[in-house]
Motif scaffolding. Structure first.
Motif, PDB file in Angstrom:
ATOM      1  N   LYS A   1      51.925  44.106  30.220  1.00  0.00           N
ATOM      2  CA  LYS A   1      50.740  44.944  30.388  1.00  0.00           C
ATOM      3  C   LYS A   1      49.545  44.196  29.834  1.00  0.00           C
ATOM      4  CE  LYS A   1      48.654  49.370  29.072  1.00  0.00           C
ATOM      5  NZ  LYS A   1      47.449  48.807  28.436  1.00  0.00           N
ATOM      6  N   TYR A   2      48.581  43.962  30.739  1.00  0.00           N
ATOM      7  CA  TYR A   2      47.370  43.270  30.325  1.00  0.00           C
ATOM      8  C   TYR A   2      46.425  44.242  29.629  1.00  0.00           C
ATOM      9  CZ  TYR A   2      48.457  39.215  33.280  1.00  0.00           C
ATOM     10  OH  TYR A   2      49.036  38.114  33.849  1.00  0.00           O
TER      11      TYR A   2
ATOM     12  N   GLY B   1      48.021  40.491  26.289  1.00  0.00           N
ATOM     13  CA  GLY B   1      48.961  41.459  26.811  1.00  0.00           C
ATOM     14  C   GLY B   1      50.177  41.596  25.928  1.00  0.00           C
TER      15      GLY B   1
END
Length: 526
Positions: free
Chosen positions: A60-61, A70
């Motif tokens: 997940k950035y 991330g």
């Protein structure tokens, strides 16, 4: 609230970009993949919630100006939400966050909150829908509450990518059946644990006594009466079972055109003037039927318009005010100012923020709504005139304008319990089509018009101008708007009281977004 973007947006002079750009590449993070996958992450499920699909080793950035960072974790999809379970939650926490939602986390997206889904293929962004022949290396999710999520699937197993992407697309974008909503699974799972909170009582307006109480509170009982002619919805399924009409009106008139053409009482001012609403009669081509309708309406007007003491001003909101397509178009432009994918888009938007905001016309629509409410207040207060709002079904603009008038004129409606009762009376019992206007079933984008969000944004403007006059703040309004897309509250998921009772039973039998929100800690009002 929606208006936060108006005040908090950038604008003015474009700030200089940094001359040195540093990137954290996914390959560098990938070196710690073994250590990451060994950690245990826990998925917390609500009663009745089921896991549908999941994918591990998803990155997940977190967008921060021109650099990216991330965290690895697991991406899951249930029949209630999309959730990212990070292994190092502290890396993604916002230290400035003062309030947390106790039902959904910072990295949770309810299925109803998903607006658009995009995939990145060889650095090219494409809209995702239906069956895919090729699966993306990155997933971008735009939410209706203006959040944007970026997930990298480059290091996820191919079969897991197929399952999670297909599952998310199907359960968020595909048309749904009403009974398949998570709302029903949740209600079944918790039906034996529905104690109500006696504090901050919200009047539900589902009994004759509730309407009599409101008439007495506003001193409207002198000229208006609560009626039960629609009990069991035998006259009209669009109207509530109970409502109030002018005292001289014969009850048999209500059933003549299935409730159309009947002046329904909304609220009374202390000087005796009242705010009424009326739905239009069915359009007929036959001259004899048109003559009957005209004669019927003439009789109605003689009941409510009796100069010099009973003078009625008519406001035709269907023809002389905003149109629903106007609201829909303006909101579509407005929300694009917040759904930004990267720093380049941010800078491009920031330098012309105010001109883009103005060109969206969203603020102008808010201005027109507040102005119309003030015009009606002047009629009621200064000119001692009753006001009759006309609309085709009295379920959109009538709800909006009548609610704004009451918030401005009635101190009770600026308390938390009073505001909740107002929403219950004018929007829920008033038959606002939440199911269609929020497009919960994904069946018609044309019907998706954020009329209730427009109302909340108008109230937000009033709260910021006159904060001491309100018992609640923007936090309350924000979480109330979030409740539109949380399918555990039946309050905002039906088109009429009849549809709600047919599917869920009486309002007291299932969770309400108001009473239950305080009990579970969803709404903060400080």
């Amino acid at each position: 609230m929606l208006g936060k973007g108006v005040v908090g947006g950038g604008g003015g002079t474009k700030a200089p970009k940094p001359s040195f750009v540093s990137y954290v590449r996914p390959e560098e993070i990938h070196t710690n993949e073994k250590e990451v996958t060994e950690k245990e992450v826990t998925l917390h499920l609500l009663p009745g919630e089921q896991l549908l699909c999941e994918a591990s080793t998803v990155l997940k950035y977190v967008q921060e100006d021109s650099c990216q960072r991330g965290i690895y974790g697991k991406l899951v999809c249930t029949d209630f939400k999309i959730a990212f379970l990070g292994d190092d939650e502290s890396a993604l926490d916002n230290d400035e966050t003062q309030f947390k939602n106790k039902i959904i986390g910072e990295n949770d997206i309810t299925l109803h909150c998903v607006d658009q889904i995009y995939g990145v293929f060889d650095e090219k962004k494409k809209t995702l829908f239906g069956q895919l022949k090729k699966y993306p290396e990155k997933l971008i999710i735009h939410c209706k509450d203006f959040r944007v999520f970026h997930f990298c699937l480059r290091y996820t197993k191919e079969e897991e990518v197929k399952r999670i992407v297909s599952g998310i697309i199907h359960h968020t974008l595909a048309p749904k059946l009403l009974k398949r909503l998570f709302l029903f699974s949740y209600a079944t799972a918790v039906q034996h644990n529905m104690a109500t909170n006696p504090k901050n009582h919200t009047v539900m307006f589902d009994t004759l006594e509730d309407w009599w109480w409101e008439l007495e509170r506003t001193k409207g009982s002198m000229k208006y009466k609560a009626v039960s002619v629609n009990e069991g919805y035998k006259v009209c399924e669009r109207l509530p079972a109970y409502f109030a009409v002018p005292t001289p009106l014969p009850e048999e008139n209500v059933s003549r055109f299935q409730g159309h053409g009947i002046p329904i009482w909304c609220w009374s001012y202390h000087n005796g003037c009242a705010l009424l609403k009326m739905s239009a009669l069915p359009k007929e081509q036959d001259d004899s039927i048109l003559q009957i309708q005209k004669s019927f309406l003439d009789g109605i007007y003689r009941i409510i318009h009796r100069p010099p003491y009973e003078i009625v001003k008519t406001e035709d909101l269907s023809n002389n005010f905003l149109s629903l397509p106007d609201i829909q178009t303006a909101y579509s432009k407005f929300k694009q100012l917040f759904l930004i994918d990267n720093s380049t888009e941010f800078w491009d938007t920031d330098i012309k923020w105010f001109s883009l905001l103005e060109s969206s016309n969203w603020l102008d629509i808010i201005r027109r709504c507040l102005k119309k409410a003030i015009e009606i207040i002047e009629c009621l207060e200064a000119q001692n005139m009753n006001v009759l709002l006309l609309e085709e079904n009295t379920s959109d603009l009538c709800c909006l304008i009548s609610s704004l008038v009451q918030v401005m004129m009635d101190p009770h409606c600026r308390t938390r319990a009073g505001f909740q009762s107002l929403v219950q009376k004018e929007w829920i019992m008033g038959g606002h089509c939440f199911l269609d206007r929020c497009n919960h079933l994904r069946q018609s984008d044309k019907e998706e018009v954020p009329v209730f969000l427009l109302f909340l944004d108008c109230v937000w403007q009033l709260v910021h101008q006159h904060a001491p006059a309100f018992e609640f703040t923007e936090t309350y309004l924000t979480v109330l708007s979030d409740s539109l897309y949380i399918p555990i509250f039946s309050t905002f998921f039906f088109n009429s009281p009849h549809q709600r009772e047919t599917n869920m039973g009486k309002p007291g039998h299932t969770k309400q977004a108001f009473e239950s929100a305080h009990r579970v800690g969803l709404v903060c009002t400080v």
